[in-house]
Write a protein that holds these residues in place. Structure first.
Motif, PDB file in Angstrom:
ATOM      1  N   LEU A  67     -12.261   2.680   5.846  1.00  0.00           N
ATOM      2  CA  LEU A  67     -13.143   3.748   5.904  1.00  0.00           C
ATOM      3  C   LEU A  67     -13.341   4.308   4.610  1.00  0.00           C
ATOM      4  CD1 LEU A  67     -11.465   5.391   8.901  1.00  0.00           C
ATOM      5  CD2 LEU A  67     -13.596   4.306   9.048  1.00  0.00           C
ATOM      6  N   ASN A  68     -12.414   4.094   3.439  1.00  0.00           N
ATOM      7  CA  ASN A  68     -12.821   4.457   2.085  1.00  0.00           C
ATOM      8  C   ASN A  68     -13.537   3.625   1.191  1.00  0.00           C
ATOM      9  OD1 ASN A  68     -12.736   6.820   0.630  1.00  0.00           O
ATOM     10  ND2 ASN A  68     -10.516   6.164  -0.294  1.00  0.00           N
ATOM     11  N   GLY A  69     -13.275   2.059   1.722  1.00  0.00           N
ATOM     12  CA  GLY A  69     -13.642   0.944   0.935  1.00  0.00           C
ATOM     13  C   GLY A  69     -13.070   0.974  -0.389  1.00  0.00           C
ATOM     14  N   LYS A  70     -11.966   1.141  -0.498  1.00  0.00           N
ATOM     15  CA  LYS A  70     -11.411   1.037  -1.521  1.00  0.00           C
ATOM     16  C   LYS A  70      -9.593   0.711  -1.454  1.00  0.00           C
ATOM     17  CE  LYS A  70     -13.639   4.918  -4.031  1.00  0.00           C
ATOM     18  NZ  LYS A  70     -13.310   6.377  -4.543  1.00  0.00           N
ATOM     19  N   PRO A  71      -9.110  -0.079  -2.168  1.00  0.00           N
ATOM     20  CA  PRO A  71      -7.657  -0.415  -2.025  1.00  0.00           C
ATOM     21  C   PRO A  71      -6.739   0.957  -1.913  1.00  0.00           C
ATOM     22  CG  PRO A  71      -8.355  -1.417  -3.932  1.00  0.00           C
ATOM     23  CD  PRO A  71      -9.474  -0.304  -3.377  1.00  0.00           C
ATOM     24  N   THR A  72      -5.773   0.770  -0.852  1.00  0.00           N
ATOM     25  CA  THR A  72      -4.878   2.002  -0.773  1.00  0.00           C
ATOM     26  C   THR A  72      -4.195   2.282  -1.798  1.00  0.00           C
ATOM     27  OG1 THR A  72      -3.453   0.640   0.544  1.00  0.00           O
ATOM     28  CG2 THR A  72      -5.019   1.560   1.656  1.00  0.00           C
ATOM     29  N   ALA A  73      -3.772   1.093  -2.767  1.00  0.00           N
ATOM     30  CA  ALA A  73      -2.772   1.371  -3.833  1.00  0.00           C
ATOM     31  C   ALA A  73      -3.560   2.145  -4.883  1.00  0.00           C
ATOM     32  CB  ALA A  73      -2.403   0.024  -4.441  1.00  0.00           C
ATOM     33  N   ASN A  80      -0.776  10.602  -6.198  1.00  0.00           N
ATOM     34  CA  ASN A  80       0.243  10.892  -6.937  1.00  0.00           C
ATOM     35  C   ASN A  80       0.055  11.446  -8.410  1.00  0.00           C
ATOM     36  OD1 ASN A  80       2.040  10.029  -4.891  1.00  0.00           O
ATOM     37  ND2 ASN A  80       2.297   8.023  -5.651  1.00  0.00           N
ATOM     38  N   GLY A  81      -1.108  11.089  -8.768  1.00  0.00           N
ATOM     39  CA  GLY A  81      -1.601  11.741  -9.952  1.00  0.00           C
ATOM     40  C   GLY A  81      -2.487  12.774  -9.841  1.00  0.00           C
ATOM     41  N   PRO A  82      -3.840  12.459 -10.550  1.00  0.00           N
ATOM     42  CA  PRO A  82      -4.799  13.525 -10.520  1.00  0.00           C
ATOM     43  C   PRO A  82      -5.374  14.015  -9.251  1.00  0.00           C
ATOM     44  CG  PRO A  82      -5.890  11.461 -11.131  1.00  0.00           C
ATOM     45  CD  PRO A  82      -4.466  11.356 -10.932  1.00  0.00           C
ATOM     46  N   ARG A  83      -5.237  13.381  -8.335  1.00  0.00           N
ATOM     47  CA  ARG A  83      -6.082  13.606  -6.955  1.00  0.00           C
ATOM     48  C   ARG A  83      -5.372  14.000  -5.769  1.00  0.00           C
ATOM     49  NH1 ARG A  83     -11.529  12.169  -6.176  1.00  0.00           N
ATOM     50  NH2 ARG A  83     -11.479  13.752  -4.971  1.00  0.00           N
ATOM     51  N   PRO A  84      -4.236  15.118  -5.853  1.00  0.00           N
ATOM     52  CA  PRO A  84      -3.514  15.245  -4.525  1.00  0.00           C
ATOM     53  C   PRO A  84      -4.370  15.465  -3.292  1.00  0.00           C
ATOM     54  CG  PRO A  84      -3.162  16.932  -6.251  1.00  0.00           C
ATOM     55  CD  PRO A  84      -3.917  15.919  -6.878  1.00  0.00           C
ATOM     56  N   ALA A  85      -5.642  16.008  -3.684  1.00  0.00           N
ATOM     57  CA  ALA A  85      -6.289  16.549  -2.391  1.00  0.00           C
ATOM     58  C   ALA A  85      -6.640  15.433  -1.593  1.00  0.00           C
ATOM     59  CB  ALA A  85      -7.761  17.086  -3.104  1.00  0.00           C
ATOM     60  N   LEU A  86      -6.545  14.102  -2.088  1.00  0.00           N
ATOM     61  CA  LEU A  86      -6.982  13.035  -1.132  1.00  0.00           C
ATOM     62  C   LEU A  86      -6.056  12.845  -0.043  1.00  0.00           C
ATOM     63  CD1 LEU A  86      -7.881  10.127  -4.222  1.00  0.00           C
ATOM     64  CD2 LEU A  86      -9.635  11.489  -2.320  1.00  0.00           C
ATOM     65  N   LEU A  87      -5.034  13.452  -0.145  1.00  0.00           N
ATOM     66  CA  LEU A  87      -4.030  13.593   1.084  1.00  0.00           C
ATOM     67  C   LEU A  87      -4.794  14.126   2.097  1.00  0.00           C
ATOM     68  CD1 LEU A  87      -0.742  14.877  -0.367  1.00  0.00           C
ATOM     69  CD2 LEU A  87      -1.121  12.695   0.946  1.00  0.00           C
ATOM     70  N   GLN A  88      -5.654  14.716   2.095  1.00  0.00           N
ATOM     71  CA  GLN A  88      -6.462  15.244   3.171  1.00  0.00           C
ATOM     72  C   GLN A  88      -7.092  14.279   4.021  1.00  0.00           C
ATOM     73  OE1 GLN A  88      -8.226  19.286   2.370  1.00  0.00           O
ATOM     74  NE2 GLN A  88      -7.712  18.521   0.391  1.00  0.00           N
ATOM     75  N   LEU A  89      -7.593  12.934   3.468  1.00  0.00           N
ATOM     76  CA  LEU A  89      -8.430  12.133   4.147  1.00  0.00           C
ATOM     77  C   LEU A  89      -7.778  11.624   5.342  1.00  0.00           C
ATOM     78  CD1 LEU A  89      -9.449   9.682   1.188  1.00  0.00           C
ATOM     79  CD2 LEU A  89     -10.889  11.295   2.254  1.00  0.00           C
ATOM     80  N   ALA A  90      -6.663  11.489   5.644  1.00  0.00           N
ATOM     81  CA  ALA A  90      -6.068  11.037   6.852  1.00  0.00           C
ATOM     82  C   ALA A  90      -6.614  11.882   8.079  1.00  0.00           C
ATOM     83  CB  ALA A  90      -4.504  10.785   6.626  1.00  0.00           C
ATOM     84  N   GLY A  91      -6.342  13.201   7.705  1.00  0.00           N
ATOM     85  CA  GLY A  91      -6.898  14.292   8.592  1.00  0.00           C
ATOM     86  C   GLY A  91      -8.303  14.243   8.922  1.00  0.00           C
ATOM     87  N   VAL A  92      -9.170  13.976   8.120  1.00  0.00           N
ATOM     88  CA  VAL A  92     -10.689  13.827   8.118  1.00  0.00           C
ATOM     89  C   VAL A  92     -10.740  12.822   9.077  1.00  0.00           C
ATOM     90  CG1 VAL A  92     -12.604  13.436   6.920  1.00  0.00           C
ATOM     91  CG2 VAL A  92     -11.244  15.033   6.093  1.00  0.00           C
ATOM     92  N   PHE A  93     -10.085  11.443   8.898  1.00  0.00           N
ATOM     93  CA  PHE A  93     -10.449  10.550   9.832  1.00  0.00           C
ATOM     94  C   PHE A  93      -9.935  10.612  11.266  1.00  0.00           C
ATOM     95  CE2 PHE A  93      -9.841   7.877   5.695  1.00  0.00           C
ATOM     96  CZ  PHE A  93     -11.490   7.917   5.314  1.00  0.00           C
ATOM     97  N   LYS A  94      -9.009  11.629  11.589  1.00  0.00           N
ATOM     98  CA  LYS A  94      -8.644  12.058  12.846  1.00  0.00           C
ATOM     99  C   LYS A  94      -7.586  11.092  13.525  1.00  0.00           C
ATOM    100  CE  LYS A  94     -10.844  15.705  13.215  1.00  0.00           C
ATOM    101  NZ  LYS A  94     -10.445  16.827  12.355  1.00  0.00           N
TER     102      LYS A  94
END
Length: 142
Positions: A67-73, A80-94
């Motif tokens: 869904l994101n088209g990127k490696p999960t690592a 863990n670094g500059p984008r902690p807001a990405l934690l919200q993606l799992a909630g967006v995907f439902k």
């Protein structure tokens, strides 16, 4: 309009066989999941000795990668670094989707057509097994 490639069962079996071969080389008890570009499961395998929970985690990694088209690592590193807001993606995907190493997008002609997720060992080994699996789609040696 454009035509988009889709994974077939034969593709999924080739991807899974590559993952299983790499896991066997490392005596790794893992689960593997392959999903289509929309994050829907196509094939899920739990190898002997793998934790029952690893199947759900493998599917969540595959879904996030697709869904994101990127490696999960890479996503985990960003969280863990500059984008902690990405934690919200799992909630967006439902649905279950995690940014933990071991998930890779499956690409065809630079288009994400699915994802593969591996779970059960270290992030590095899960990632290496996922890389071997993804390479099998391209006809490359693992």
């Amino acid at each position: 309009m454009r035509t988009i490639a889709a994974l077939e069962l034969a593709d999924c079996r080739r991807i899974a066989a590559a993952a299983e071969a790499m896991a066997a080389q490392h005596q790794a008890s893992v689960s593997l999941a392959i999903c289509d570009g929309g994050g829907h499961p196509l094939l899920v395998v739990r190898l002997d000795g793998a934790s029952p929970s690893s199947t759900a985690v493998a599917m969540a990694k595959a879904r996030m990668a697709a869904l994101n088209g990127k490696p999960t690592a890479d996503q985990e590193a960003a969280i863990n670094g500059p984008r902690p807001a990405l934690l919200q993606l799992a909630g967006v995907f439902k649905e279950g989707a995690v940014a933990m190493g071991g998930g890779l997008p499956l690409l065809h002609s630079d288009t994400c057509i699915g994802g593969v997720g591996i779970s059960g060992m270290t992030p590095e080994l899960d990632g290496a097994i996922a890389a071997a699996a993804a390479a099998a789609l391209q006809g490359q040696p693992g």
